[in-house]
Enzyme design. Structure first.
Site, PDB file in Angstrom:
ATOM      1  N   GLY A 335       0.848  -1.184   0.000  1.00 37.28           N
ATOM      2  CA  GLY A 335       0.000   0.000   0.000  1.00 37.28           C
ATOM      3  C   GLY A 335       0.878   1.227   0.000  1.00 37.28           C
ATOM      4  O   GLY A 335       2.104   1.119   0.083  1.00 37.28           O
ATOM      5  N   SER A 336       0.253   2.398  -0.108  1.00 30.11           N
ATOM      6  CA  SER A 336       1.064   3.611  -0.058  1.00 30.11           C
ATOM      7  C   SER A 336       0.258   4.776   0.484  1.00 30.11           C
ATOM      8  O   SER A 336      -0.966   4.722   0.582  1.00 30.11           O
ATOM      9  CB  SER A 336       1.588   3.943  -1.451  1.00 30.11           C
ATOM     10  OG  SER A 336       0.503   4.194  -2.308  1.00 30.11           O
ATOM     11  N   ASN A 338       0.953   9.355   1.700  1.00 28.08           N
ATOM     12  CA  ASN A 338       1.829  10.489   1.383  1.00 28.08           C
ATOM     13  C   ASN A 338       3.164  10.422   2.121  1.00 28.08           C
ATOM     14  O   ASN A 338       4.116  11.082   1.755  1.00 28.08           O
ATOM     15  CB  ASN A 338       1.118  11.825   1.613  1.00 28.08           C
ATOM     16  CG  ASN A 338       0.553  11.904   3.010  1.00 28.08           C
ATOM     17  OD1 ASN A 338       0.577  10.914   3.751  1.00 28.08           O
ATOM     18  ND2 ASN A 338       0.066  13.067   3.389  1.00 28.08           N
ATOM     19  N   GLY A 340       4.972   7.726   2.156  1.00 27.38           N
ATOM     20  CA  GLY A 340       5.826   6.784   1.444  1.00 27.38           C
ATOM     21  C   GLY A 340       5.037   5.540   1.113  1.00 27.38           C
ATOM     22  O   GLY A 340       3.873   5.643   0.729  1.00 27.38           O
ATOM     23  N   CYS A 341       5.656   4.370   1.283  1.00 23.59           N
ATOM     24  CA  CYS A 341       4.905   3.169   0.938  1.00 23.59           C
ATOM     25  C   CYS A 341       5.079   2.084   1.992  1.00 23.59           C
ATOM     26  O   CYS A 341       5.935   2.185   2.875  1.00 23.59           O
ATOM     27  CB  CYS A 341       5.353   2.654  -0.426  1.00 23.59           C
ATOM     28  SG  CYS A 341       7.073   2.169  -0.418  1.00 23.59           S
ATOM     29  N   VAL A 342       4.214   1.076   1.905  1.00 19.31           N
ATOM     30  CA  VAL A 342       4.297  -0.056   2.816  1.00 19.31           C
ATOM     31  C   VAL A 342       4.750  -1.267   2.008  1.00 19.31           C
ATOM     32  O   VAL A 342       4.132  -1.601   0.995  1.00 19.31           O
ATOM     33  CB  VAL A 342       2.935  -0.346   3.490  1.00 19.31           C
ATOM     34  CG1 VAL A 342       3.021  -1.560   4.405  1.00 19.31           C
ATOM     35  CG2 VAL A 342       2.458   0.870   4.270  1.00 19.31           C
ATOM     36  N   ASP A 451      -8.844   7.296  13.796  1.00 18.13           N
ATOM     37  CA  ASP A 451      -8.949   7.003  12.368  1.00 18.13           C
ATOM     38  C   ASP A 451      -9.504   5.594  12.171  1.00 18.13           C
ATOM     39  O   ASP A 451      -9.074   4.872  11.266  1.00 18.13           O
ATOM     40  CB  ASP A 451      -7.573   7.163  11.697  1.00 18.13           C
ATOM     41  CG  ASP A 451      -7.685   7.361  10.186  1.00 18.13           C
ATOM     42  OD1 ASP A 451      -8.830   7.468   9.675  1.00 18.13           O
ATOM     43  OD2 ASP A 451      -6.637   7.396   9.520  1.00 18.13           O
TER      44      ASP A 451
HETATM   45  P1  ADP Z   1      -1.990   5.473   5.954  1.00 16.61           P
HETATM   46  O1  ADP Z   1      -1.701   6.300   7.138  1.00 16.61           O
HETATM   47  O2  ADP Z   1      -1.390   5.973   4.704  1.00 16.61           O
HETATM   48  O3  ADP Z   1      -3.462   5.167   5.783  1.00 16.61           O
HETATM   49  P2  ADP Z   1      -1.722   2.675   6.739  1.00 16.61           P
HETATM   50  O4  ADP Z   1      -1.028   2.326   7.994  1.00 16.61           O
HETATM   51  O5  ADP Z   1      -3.203   2.596   6.786  1.00 16.61           O
HETATM   52  O6  ADP Z   1      -1.226   4.100   6.251  1.00 16.61           O
HETATM   53  O7  ADP Z   1      -1.169   1.735   5.581  1.00 16.61           O
HETATM   54  C1  ADP Z   1      -1.472   1.924   4.211  1.00 16.61           C
HETATM   55  C2  ADP Z   1      -1.755   0.598   3.519  1.00 16.61           C
HETATM   56  O8  ADP Z   1      -0.637  -0.274   3.634  1.00 16.61           O
HETATM   57  C3  ADP Z   1      -2.907  -0.161   4.129  1.00 16.61           C
HETATM   58  O9  ADP Z   1      -4.128   0.226   3.599  1.00 16.61           O
HETATM   59  C4  ADP Z   1      -2.562  -1.594   3.774  1.00 16.61           C
HETATM   60  O10 ADP Z   1      -2.958  -1.886   2.448  1.00 16.61           O
HETATM   61  C5  ADP Z   1      -1.050  -1.617   3.835  1.00 16.61           C
HETATM   62  N1  ADP Z   1      -0.610  -2.051   5.168  1.00 16.61           N
HETATM   63  C6  ADP Z   1      -0.314  -1.272   6.224  1.00 16.61           C
HETATM   64  N2  ADP Z   1       0.038  -1.995   7.295  1.00 16.61           N
HETATM   65  C7  ADP Z   1      -0.050  -3.288   6.931  1.00 16.61           C
HETATM   66  C8  ADP Z   1       0.174  -4.551   7.598  1.00 16.61           C
HETATM   67  N3  ADP Z   1       0.555  -4.589   8.887  1.00 16.61           N
HETATM   68  N4  ADP Z   1      -0.042  -5.687   6.920  1.00 16.61           N
HETATM   69  C9  ADP Z   1      -0.436  -5.638   5.635  1.00 16.61           C
HETATM   70  N5  ADP Z   1      -0.665  -4.519   4.957  1.00 16.61           N
HETATM   71  C10 ADP Z   1      -0.476  -3.331   5.575  1.00 16.61           C
HETATM   72 MG    MG Z   2      -4.848   3.955   6.574  1.00 15.43          MG
END
Ligand code: ADP
Ligand code: MG
Length: 607
Positions: A335-336, A338, A340-342, A451
């Site tokens: 996922g991503s 602002n 960065g990315c996950v 959130d």
């Molecule tokens: P943001 O603050 O940008 O919403 P998030 O923590 O919700 O950040 O993470 C963004 C995306 O990354 C999530 O919607 C999900 O798809 C992926 N992601 C985040 N944490 C995890 C995790 N622990 N396991 C799997 N996917 C994750």
């Molecule tokens: Mg989120």
């Protein structure tokens, strides 16, 4: 809530004013005598022999009649030869209109007096202990994790226990021949009533071997067509362990009552309440779990149910910052945002490797974004709950990285919208109940999430949800009930309670409002709340008393709960203790039907 409370809540008859619980036949007759012995006077009591069954005691012509009401495998109730009904209450209502084989209709309920409480039965307390022992043995859980496992899966566990629990009992020796059973009973001391149960070759039958006067006696445990267990001519039981417990109280045709179990060394892994957690390292091999094919996966099957740092060997090594060389980073992006990315990755621990999700801060980000991520890490560092995504640590290398346990099935809204036809309402209720448990934990620790939304509920798998994204979360001071935001920001307005928008006040009560919106999203299979409205329009819609309609197919009780979460004044809104309780009650009430695979012998799927 205690487990006792948990089960009384499960017994649907507990609400009936003429239900007395586990009283004997003669006690029932005493109550009926006291109430005047009128024709058609009746009461309901628990059956001592069958799991979930009842007895209807009725007066006619100054005589007593006792009818047993059996719980069928499909979850319905009926008097032998009579029509099935979905509950004891419905059954009694039916017989109040039509005798349909009884001596007369049920005319007057014999009501419990104010000082008569429902008597809890042997099996009620037994079931509590069984459940705990089963969870302990199968998943090696203790303490809080065990409670969480039981509360989140009670209906599934009850079903499992009903059919397979004897396999975990110290007196159960599995498929051993008669001679071997004798050898085991003759070794060591031979007090009267020492016993064991063996499985016989014939499918689904067992044998009981008992010592008496230094001689071993063998009895067959037969299984009738409906799957009930009994000694020849003996009382019938739903499960082998109930039969054994009953024979500890009454000989029921045996030479003696059962006393001391002849312990099967393979089943004997006694755990003292305060014993240190058993690990593979200190010589413990977990017993094989019930074959996974025979049941759906449960949250506890997953390693992420407990913290990887619970292992004493790992615990010593736990630090907030982890070394880059312990981390392998995949190219796959989960996922991503602002920041960065996950990315997906693997964290190499002392004794195992675990899958992780790594939130990577883009280097060009300004300092404030970095501070935000540090605050998110600081919050997550303080939390540990099976229904909250755990942080593994922070890593400072090519970027600042927040390493979390992986929830591979991703955000709840996406998961549901891509599988609309494959997911039952019961499944959604179970997942939302888990979210409410996680939120209750947060509320209890004085954290506000700020959130909570379906996009921030991540799934480990279809049966297991975890709350994530603590980017906006705050820890409240000991004396504060709310967090006051100094400036508004990029806020998820459609998820926010009126006091958040109007006064920038955030509390667990405002998280409850967001939970209501999350429920709505889930029951509409990932639908977008307040369809075409913009954030500010939603605010005036809410101020004007408007609320979203119930999603199609959403159970009435769940929509009622959503509306409670959307109580305008936060003072009047329930907290998560109440919300979790309501979710739990509803979840248990709809999960009682025994799934098809349970109807097969031994709870194992037919070959
Ligand atoms: P943001 O603050 O940008 O919403 P998030 O923590 O919700 O950040 O993470 C963004 C995306 O990354 C999530 O919607 C999900 O798809 C992926 N992601 C985040 N944490 C995890 C995790 N622990 N396991 C799997 N996917 C994750
Ligand atoms: Mg989120």
């Amino acid at each position: 809530m205690t487990l006792r409370g948990l089960f009384t809540m499960i017994d649907p008859a507990a609400d009936l004013p003429f239900f007395y619980g586990s009283i004997s036949r003669s006690e029932a007759e005493d109550h009926l005598k006291l109430a005047g012995m009128g024709d058609g006077l009746f009461l309901l009591r628990q059956c001592l022999r069958s799991l979930g069954g009842y007895v209807l005691s009725l007066v006619w012509n100054l005589e007593f009649y006792h009818y047993s009401i059996e719980k069928q495998l499909n979850g319905t109730y009926c008097i032998a030869g009579g029509k099935p009904h979905c509950g004891a209450a419905e059954l009694c209502e039916y017989y109040s209109k039509d005798p349909d084989g009884l001596v007369c209709t049920l005319r007057k309920p014999c009501l419990r007096s104010a000082d008569t409480s429902i008597k809890t039965g042997v099996f009620d307390s037994l079931r509590d202990n069984m459940l705990r022992e089963y969870v302990r043995q199968t998943w090696n859980l203790e303490g809080e994790a065990m409670e969480q496992a039981i509360i989140s899966q009670a209906p599934q566990l009850e079903k499992l226990i009903a059919t397979t629990a004897h396999e975990k009992m110290p007196w159960f020796h599995g498929k051993v021949p008669r001679q071997e059973g004798e050898r085991r009973l003759y070794s060591g001391s031979q007090p009267d009533g020492k016993f064991l149960v063996r499985e016989r070759d014939e499918n689904g039958t067992y044998a009981l071997s008992v010592t008496y006067g230094k001689t071993v006696y063998h009895y067959q445990i037969l299984r009738d067509k409906s799957g009930k267990f009994a000694m020849p001519e003996g009382t019938k039981f739903d499960t082998v362990w109930q039969l054994v417990e009953y024979l500890k109280m009454k000989p029921d045709g045996l030479v003696t009552v059962l006393r001391e179990p002849c312990v099967n060394q393979n089943n004997a892994t006694p755990v003292l309440p305060n014993a240190p957690r058993r690990t593979r390292e200190n010589g413990y091999t977990p017993p094989p779990a019930v074959p996974r094919t025979s049941r759906p996966s449960l949250p506890m099957d997953h390693d992420g149910f407990t913290s990887p740092y619970d292992d004493p060997n790992e615990c010593k090594k736990k630090t907030l910052f982890i070394k880059r060389d312990k981390l392998m980073i995949d190219e796959v992006e989960l996922g991503s945002g602002n920041f960065g990315c996950v990315k997906k990755g693997v964290f190499k621990m002392e004794s195992k490797h675990i899958d992780v999700a790594i939130k990577m801060l883009k280097n060009e980000n300004e300092k404030s974004v970095r501070d935000e991520m540090m605050r998110e890490a600081e919050i997550m560092h303080q939390l540990s709950d099976p229904f909250i995504v755990r942080m593994i640590g922070l890593c400072e290398a090519e970027a600042l990285m927040l390493v979390m346990e992986m929830a591979p099935a991703g955000p709840l809204n996406k998961f549901l919208s891509s599988r609309k036809d494959q997911i039952s309402v019961e499944n959604i209720v179970m997942l939302l109940h888990q979210v409410s448990m996680g939120m209750k934990y947060l509320e209890g620790r004085n954290f506000v999430h700020r959130d909570l939304a379906a996009r921030n509920v991540l799934l480990v798998n279809q049966q297991y949800a975890k709350i994530s994204d603590f980017g906006l979360s705050k820890a409240l001071g000991a004396d504060d009930n709310y967090y006051k935001a100094r400036t508004g920001g990029k806020w998820p307005l459609k998820w926010y309670a009126p006091e958040c928008i109007n006064f920038h006040k955030f509390s667990s009560k405002s998280d409850v409002w967001s939970f209501g919106v999350t429920m709505w999203e889930a029951f509409s299979f990932g639908g977008k709340p307040y369809k075409k409205m913009k954030g500010p329009e939603v605010t005036s819609f809410i101020e004007g008393g408007g609320r979203m309609d119930s999603p199609a197919g959403c159970p009435e009780a769940m929509y009622e709960l959503m509306k409670e979460c959307w109580t305008f004044k936060h003072e009047d809104r329930p907290g998560f203790v109440k919300v979790e309780e309501k979710m739990r009650t509803f979840y248990y009430s709809i999960s009682k039907k025994i799934p098809d695979y349970m109807k097969a012998a031994n709870g194992k799927p037919p070959k």
